[in-house]
Design an enzyme around this catalytic site. Structure first.
Site, PDB file in Angstrom:
ATOM      1  N   LYS A  49       0.820  -1.148  -0.181  1.00 43.39           N
ATOM      2  CA  LYS A  49      -0.114  -0.035   0.035  1.00 43.39           C
ATOM      3  C   LYS A  49       0.847   1.355  -0.088  1.00 43.39           C
ATOM      4  O   LYS A  49       0.681   2.285   0.831  1.00 43.39           O
ATOM      5  CB  LYS A  49      -0.969   0.144   1.133  1.00 43.39           C
ATOM      6  CG  LYS A  49      -1.932  -1.245   1.062  1.00 43.39           C
ATOM      7  CD  LYS A  49      -3.063  -1.081   2.195  1.00 43.39           C
ATOM      8  CE  LYS A  49      -4.076  -2.116   2.029  1.00 43.39           C
ATOM      9  NZ  LYS A  49      -3.332  -3.568   2.642  1.00 43.39           N
TER      10      LYS A  49
HETATM   11  P1  OMP Z   1      -8.239 -11.427   5.808  1.00 41.60           P
HETATM   12  O1  OMP Z   1      -8.947 -10.523   6.366  1.00 41.60           O
HETATM   13  O2  OMP Z   1      -7.519 -12.429   6.918  1.00 41.60           O
HETATM   14  O3  OMP Z   1      -8.662 -12.442   4.441  1.00 41.60           O
HETATM   15  O4  OMP Z   1      -6.901 -10.686   5.207  1.00 41.60           O
HETATM   16  C1  OMP Z   1      -7.100  -9.812   4.278  1.00 41.60           C
HETATM   17  C2  OMP Z   1      -5.991  -9.099   3.715  1.00 41.60           C
HETATM   18  O5  OMP Z   1      -6.122  -8.270   2.603  1.00 41.60           O
HETATM   19  C3  OMP Z   1      -5.060  -8.462   4.517  1.00 41.60           C
HETATM   20  O6  OMP Z   1      -3.451  -8.416   4.249  1.00 41.60           O
HETATM   21  C4  OMP Z   1      -5.486  -6.855   4.405  1.00 41.60           C
HETATM   22  O7  OMP Z   1      -4.357  -5.764   4.789  1.00 41.60           O
HETATM   23  C5  OMP Z   1      -5.817  -6.985   2.963  1.00 41.60           C
HETATM   24  N1  OMP Z   1      -6.582  -5.828   2.488  1.00 41.60           N
HETATM   25  C6  OMP Z   1      -7.822  -5.875   3.120  1.00 41.60           C
HETATM   26  O8  OMP Z   1      -8.228  -6.802   3.810  1.00 41.60           O
HETATM   27  N2  OMP Z   1      -8.708  -4.796   2.584  1.00 41.60           N
HETATM   28  C7  OMP Z   1      -8.422  -3.933   1.717  1.00 41.60           C
HETATM   29  O9  OMP Z   1      -9.405  -3.123   1.260  1.00 41.60           O
HETATM   30  C8  OMP Z   1      -7.603  -4.031   0.918  1.00 41.60           C
HETATM   31  C9  OMP Z   1      -6.504  -4.969   1.260  1.00 41.60           C
HETATM   32  C10 OMP Z   1      -5.309  -5.169   0.281  1.00 41.60           C
HETATM   33  O10 OMP Z   1      -4.895  -4.247  -0.404  1.00 41.60           O
HETATM   34  O11 OMP Z   1      -4.995  -6.476   0.397  1.00 41.60           O
END
Ligand code: OMP
Length: 306
Positions: free
Chosen positions: A100
């Protein structure tokens, strides 16, 4: 290599749009199996072993993984990150570094160099809020993928991203409040999606997609639909599946009828699947992840192939 070309090819070969998020958690967060922590002790080595077992169990079933750099920084395990990337590449996976990043242009240049030349990933996430001069240094790496946040999955994303904004040339630059009458207003995330669509016009296209994608949370299916209509030439990285509550039906709007246009990330619900299900011992966490990926592929393909 060309990121988007390779991604599309792998999606077709593996019949999967699943992206496995590799977000290692330790320290009483009760996630990486305790037996690995006790046997190995050193964070870098624990994480490498954990990630390799996950990759070994899933690489035939998915096109791409997404390590989030915050977890590797937290445990001072950037070595583990680099080794994970090398191992994933050996197994034919693409790697998106979730970093990010964004800054003024000259600093973005350093970020982009570090991500693509030193850490050596195929794509990364960025925050496009600083505007095009902060994004351009990433796009200079023409073969690499870039995913810009548009509508994030978190509950507070509405606080700014859903506000309405307006571009009125006649407003003097130093005015910070302005009464708006009968003007067409758009939410900030829509404005950003439109900007990205415009940036895309100048980029090379492969099967109609450029290397500049966007991120929209699976937790916002209505917004996902709107963004899909705007960023016609972008792939959408869709996180929020599983642990954040989104399901297969919620991601459908991110895809075209041919099943292309998106990848769905899940981190916790795949890599810590052994936690939820008592049928798996902690030593079997790799098999639990594999079974979860198989299930996720099935559920998602059912939605997007209709
Ligand atoms: P889980 O919730 O464990 O599936 O993780 C989600 C992953 O996606 C994490 O690494 C977050 O940092 C990332 N993420 C989001 O959850 N929401 C977003 O809006 C954007 C991201 C991202 O850019 O990957």
């Amino acid at each position: 290599m060309n990121f988007i070309e390779d991604l599309i090819q792998l999606i077709k070969e593996k019949k999967s749009v699943v992206c496995m998020g590799l977000d290692p958690r330790m320290d009483n967060e009760g996630e990486i199996p305790q037996y690995l922590i006790e046997e190995i002790k050193e964070p870098n080595k624990i994480i490498i072993e954990f990630n390799k077992i996950l990759i070994e169990n899933t690489y035939e079933l998915i096109p791409v993984i997404k390590p989030q750099i915050a977890f590797y920084e937290k445990y001072e395990a950037l070595g583990a990150l680099k080794e994970t990337i090398k191992f994933a590449h050996k197994r034919g996976l693409l790697v998106i570094l979730d970093a990010k990043r964004n800054d003024i242009g000259s600093t973005s240049e350093a970020y982009a160099y570090s991500i693509f030349e030193n850490i050596k990933v195929d794509a990364c996430t960025i925050n496009a809020y600083l505007g095009f001069d902060g994004v351009k240094p990433f796009l200079e790496y023409k073969e690499k993928g870039v995913f810009a946040l548009v509508k994030t999955s978190n509950p507070s994303s509405a606080e700014f991203q859903d506000l309405f904004s307006i571009r009125l040339e006649e407003i003097p630059k130093n005015v910070i409040e302005y009464e708006v009458e009968k003007k067409i207003l758009k939410r900030n995330y829509i404005q950003l999606a439109e900007l990205i669509h415009n940036w895309n016009r100048n980029l090379a296209k492969f099967s109609n997609f450029t290397n500049l994608g966007v991120v929209v949370g699976a937790t916002y299916p209505r917004e996902l639909k709107k963004v899909r209509e705007i960023v016609k030439n972008s792939f959408i990285l869709i996180p929020g599946y599983g642990a954040q509550g989104a399901q297969a039906k919620d991601i459908k709007n991110g895809f075209y009828k041919n099943g292309l246009g998106g990848i769905v990330n899940s981190s916790r619900s795949i890599i810590y699947a052994y936690h939820k299900n008592r049928n798996y011992s902690q030593e079997n966490f790799g098999k639990a992840a594999r079974d979860e990926v198989i299930e996720m592929n099935k559920k998602i393909n059912r939605e997007i192939m209709n």
